[in-house]
Design an enzyme around this catalytic site. Structure first.
Site, PDB file in Angstrom:
ATOM      1  N   CYS A 139     -10.159 -37.579  53.926  1.00 28.50           N
ATOM      2  CA  CYS A 139     -10.948 -37.315  52.718  1.00 28.50           C
ATOM      3  C   CYS A 139     -10.494 -38.223  51.568  1.00 28.50           C
ATOM      4  O   CYS A 139      -9.294 -38.495  51.413  1.00 28.50           O
ATOM      5  CB  CYS A 139     -10.772 -35.845  52.315  1.00 28.50           C
ATOM      6  SG  CYS A 139     -11.722 -35.451  50.838  1.00 28.50           S
ATOM      7  N   HIS A 192       2.360 -28.538  56.447  1.00 32.34           N
ATOM      8  CA  HIS A 192       0.933 -28.884  56.528  1.00 32.34           C
ATOM      9  C   HIS A 192       0.768 -30.388  56.800  1.00 32.34           C
ATOM     10  O   HIS A 192       1.444 -31.209  56.176  1.00 32.34           O
ATOM     11  CB  HIS A 192       0.234 -28.501  55.230  1.00 32.34           C
ATOM     12  CG  HIS A 192      -1.250 -28.462  55.353  1.00 32.34           C
ATOM     13  ND1 HIS A 192      -2.010 -29.618  55.386  1.00 32.34           N
ATOM     14  CD2 HIS A 192      -2.119 -27.442  55.491  1.00 32.34           C
ATOM     15  CE1 HIS A 192      -3.289 -29.283  55.516  1.00 32.34           C
ATOM     16  NE2 HIS A 192      -3.376 -27.961  55.591  1.00 32.34           N
ATOM     17  N   THR A 210      -4.015 -31.242  48.020  1.00 32.71           N
ATOM     18  CA  THR A 210      -5.346 -31.124  47.414  1.00 32.71           C
ATOM     19  C   THR A 210      -5.846 -29.680  47.315  1.00 32.71           C
ATOM     20  O   THR A 210      -6.739 -29.399  46.521  1.00 32.71           O
ATOM     21  CB  THR A 210      -6.383 -31.923  48.223  1.00 32.71           C
ATOM     22  OG1 THR A 210      -6.320 -31.491  49.584  1.00 32.71           O
ATOM     23  CG2 THR A 210      -6.143 -33.411  48.135  1.00 32.71           C
ATOM     24  N   ASN A 249      -6.318 -23.836  52.733  1.00 30.62           N
ATOM     25  CA  ASN A 249      -7.148 -23.536  51.561  1.00 30.62           C
ATOM     26  C   ASN A 249      -7.744 -22.134  51.661  1.00 30.62           C
ATOM     27  O   ASN A 249      -7.939 -21.462  50.656  1.00 30.62           O
ATOM     28  CB  ASN A 249      -8.201 -24.627  51.331  1.00 30.62           C
ATOM     29  CG  ASN A 249      -9.373 -24.538  52.274  1.00 30.62           C
ATOM     30  OD1 ASN A 249     -10.284 -23.764  52.054  1.00 30.62           O
ATOM     31  ND2 ASN A 249      -9.348 -25.309  53.355  1.00 30.62           N
ATOM     32  N   SER A 279     -13.282 -25.030  55.253  1.00 24.78           N
ATOM     33  CA  SER A 279     -13.517 -25.403  56.653  1.00 24.78           C
ATOM     34  C   SER A 279     -14.303 -24.315  57.401  1.00 24.78           C
ATOM     35  O   SER A 279     -14.307 -24.289  58.633  1.00 24.78           O
ATOM     36  CB  SER A 279     -12.169 -25.659  57.345  1.00 24.78           C
ATOM     37  OG  SER A 279     -11.260 -24.644  57.024  1.00 24.78           O
ATOM     38  N   CYS A 308      -8.208 -31.070  44.583  1.00 29.58           N
ATOM     39  CA  CYS A 308      -9.568 -31.609  44.628  1.00 29.58           C
ATOM     40  C   CYS A 308     -10.557 -30.662  43.942  1.00 29.58           C
ATOM     41  O   CYS A 308     -10.319 -29.453  43.838  1.00 29.58           O
ATOM     42  CB  CYS A 308      -9.992 -31.924  46.053  1.00 29.58           C
ATOM     43  SG  CYS A 308     -10.761 -30.556  46.884  1.00 29.58           S
ATOM     44  N   SER A 330      -5.885 -22.266  58.164  1.00 27.07           N
ATOM     45  CA  SER A 330      -6.457 -23.093  57.094  1.00 27.07           C
ATOM     46  C   SER A 330      -5.758 -22.785  55.777  1.00 27.07           C
ATOM     47  O   SER A 330      -5.859 -21.683  55.238  1.00 27.07           O
ATOM     48  CB  SER A 330      -7.956 -22.792  56.978  1.00 27.07           C
ATOM     49  OG  SER A 330      -8.413 -23.122  55.690  1.00 27.07           O
ATOM     50  N   HIS A 348      -9.422 -26.932  60.301  1.00 26.78           N
ATOM     51  CA  HIS A 348      -8.717 -25.701  60.673  1.00 26.78           C
ATOM     52  C   HIS A 348      -9.706 -24.564  60.876  1.00 26.78           C
ATOM     53  O   HIS A 348      -9.757 -23.610  60.096  1.00 26.78           O
ATOM     54  CB  HIS A 348      -7.671 -25.357  59.614  1.00 26.78           C
ATOM     55  CG  HIS A 348      -6.435 -26.201  59.739  1.00 26.78           C
ATOM     56  ND1 HIS A 348      -5.631 -26.515  58.678  1.00 26.78           N
ATOM     57  CD2 HIS A 348      -5.887 -26.792  60.819  1.00 26.78           C
ATOM     58  CE1 HIS A 348      -4.623 -27.253  59.103  1.00 26.78           C
ATOM     59  NE2 HIS A 348      -4.760 -27.444  60.395  1.00 26.78           N
ATOM     60  N   GLU A 387      -1.459 -32.505  55.932  1.00 25.98           N
ATOM     61  CA  GLU A 387      -1.805 -33.335  54.759  1.00 25.98           C
ATOM     62  C   GLU A 387      -0.537 -33.681  53.974  1.00 25.98           C
ATOM     63  O   GLU A 387      -0.364 -34.816  53.516  1.00 25.98           O
ATOM     64  CB  GLU A 387      -2.783 -32.574  53.849  1.00 25.98           C
ATOM     65  CG  GLU A 387      -3.121 -33.370  52.594  1.00 25.98           C
ATOM     66  CD  GLU A 387      -3.849 -32.546  51.532  1.00 25.98           C
ATOM     67  OE1 GLU A 387      -4.702 -31.721  51.886  1.00 25.98           O
ATOM     68  OE2 GLU A 387      -3.561 -32.764  50.346  1.00 25.98           O
TER      69      GLU A 387
HETATM   70  S1  SF4 Z   1     -10.888 -29.434  50.481  1.00 28.92           S
HETATM   71 FE1  SF4 Z   1     -11.067 -31.183  49.079  1.00 28.92          FE
HETATM   72  S2  SF4 Z   1      -9.534 -32.625  49.841  1.00 28.92           S
HETATM   73 FE2  SF4 Z   1      -9.873 -31.167  51.489  1.00 28.92          FE
HETATM   74  S3  SF4 Z   1     -11.446 -32.107  52.725  1.00 28.92           S
HETATM   75 FE3  SF4 Z   1     -12.491 -30.782  51.256  1.00 28.92          FE
HETATM   76  S4  SF4 Z   1     -13.045 -32.140  49.547  1.00 28.92           S
HETATM   77 FE4  SF4 Z   1     -11.470 -33.171  50.757  1.00 28.92          FE
END
Ligand code: SF4
Length: 282
Positions: free
Chosen positions: A98, A126, A164, A222, A264, A192, A220, A44, A128
């Site tokens: 991942c 999302h 994650t 995250n 990302s 994660c 994104s 993203h 994922e």
């Molecule tokens: S944020 Fe965590 S789950 Fe997502 S790609 Fe990166 S290491 Fe993998």
């Protein structure tokens, strides 16, 4: 007039899973015979996707859009049926899912097979989460927060898996709400380690600065979560995709500005933001 002092979060930018996905995609672009496509944007981040396109990696949205050549599956993973369709179609598949996402998928399948009602904590739209849900079965439920829990749960045996990139706080809230309502609660904390590290480093940094800049794609998850966590500690938090979006007026009269970035966000984008901020006269 003075210059801003900058603090870059101890853990910011590309995570292991994103680096691996990019490496696999760049290798496929250089070496694979025939067309190379990625099913959905590889990560993203619009800048990174534009670079990959220049190297010949076309973004497609449906598995049927790839009749030949190589298809790359991104780090978010794909639903089980998409994996099966691609395997049957004969195209060459580069699987960049991942390991942490794969683990969430496996745990979801395990809960479903064990007869649990599966709840996935994550963003409903999302990719994922859609992929994890395909392993949890149709009767599963996606919740973005405890407020999304239904008044009646269909079973007193509930299993939880987590997107994650969710925050530990949100998982703790969900578990607190669920525990008194069920007889058995099995929670797999599939957040994660990279996400956890970025979030705790960003929160620690946000406590000691006059403003925070969060760098990363608006699409994104995250990165958005980092911005949410930072804004709760430092209301002057700005989420930008690139250095051009920074407005010097946001920082007038300030001394110290913190910078963090989603998993990302490439190092060049973080550096460009830091360089531009360093040039502001406040
Ligand atoms: S944020 Fe965590 S789950 Fe997502 S790609 Fe990166 S290491 Fe993998």
């Amino acid at each position: 007039m003075s210059r801003l002092q900058l603090r870059i979060s101890e853990s910011a930018g590309f995570c292991w899973g994103v680096e691996r996905a990019l490496d696999l995609a760049q290798r496929a672009a250089d070496e694979a015979p025939g067309p190379v496509r990625s099913l959905g944007p590889l990560i993203h981040n619009p800048g990174v996707i534009a670079d990959l396109e220049k190297r010949g990696v076309e973004v497609i949205s449906e598995p049927d859009d790839t009749p030949d050549g190589t298809v790359i599956l991104r780090s978010h993973g794909v639903p089980r049926e998409v994996n099966e369709r691609l395997a049957a179609s004969g195209v060459s598949v580069v699987d960049a899912t991942c390991t942490f996402v794969k683990s969430a998928q496996d745990k979801a399948a395990k809960l479903r097979d064990g007869g649990y009602f599966v709840i996935i904590l994550g963003e409903k739209d999302h990719p994922e989460v859609s992929a994890v849900r395909s392993y949890a079965g149709e009767k599963s439920l996606v919740v973005e927060s405890p407020d999304d829990l239904p008044a009646e749960l269909p079973s007193c045996r509930v299993g939880v898996v987590v997107q994650t990139t969710q925050s530990q706080e949100r998982l703790a809230e969900l578990v607190q709400q669920l525990a008194p309502r069920v007889r058995e609660l099995l929670v797999y904390n599939t957040i994660c380690g990279a996400t956890e590290k970025r979030q705790s480093a960003a929160m620690a940094m946000a406590d000691g600065v006059d403003a925070v800049v969060v760098v990363g794609g608006r699409n994104s998850g995250n990165t958005r979560r980092l911005a949410e966590l930072c804004v709760a500690r430092q209301p002057r938090t700005y989420h930008v995709e690139s250095a051009d979006e920074l407005d010097p007026l946001w920082f007038k009269g300030m001394k110290v500005v913190g910078i963090t970035a989603g998993a990302s966000t490439p190092p060049e984008q973080i550096k460009a933001v830091a360089d531009r901020l360093a040039g502001f006269e406040v």
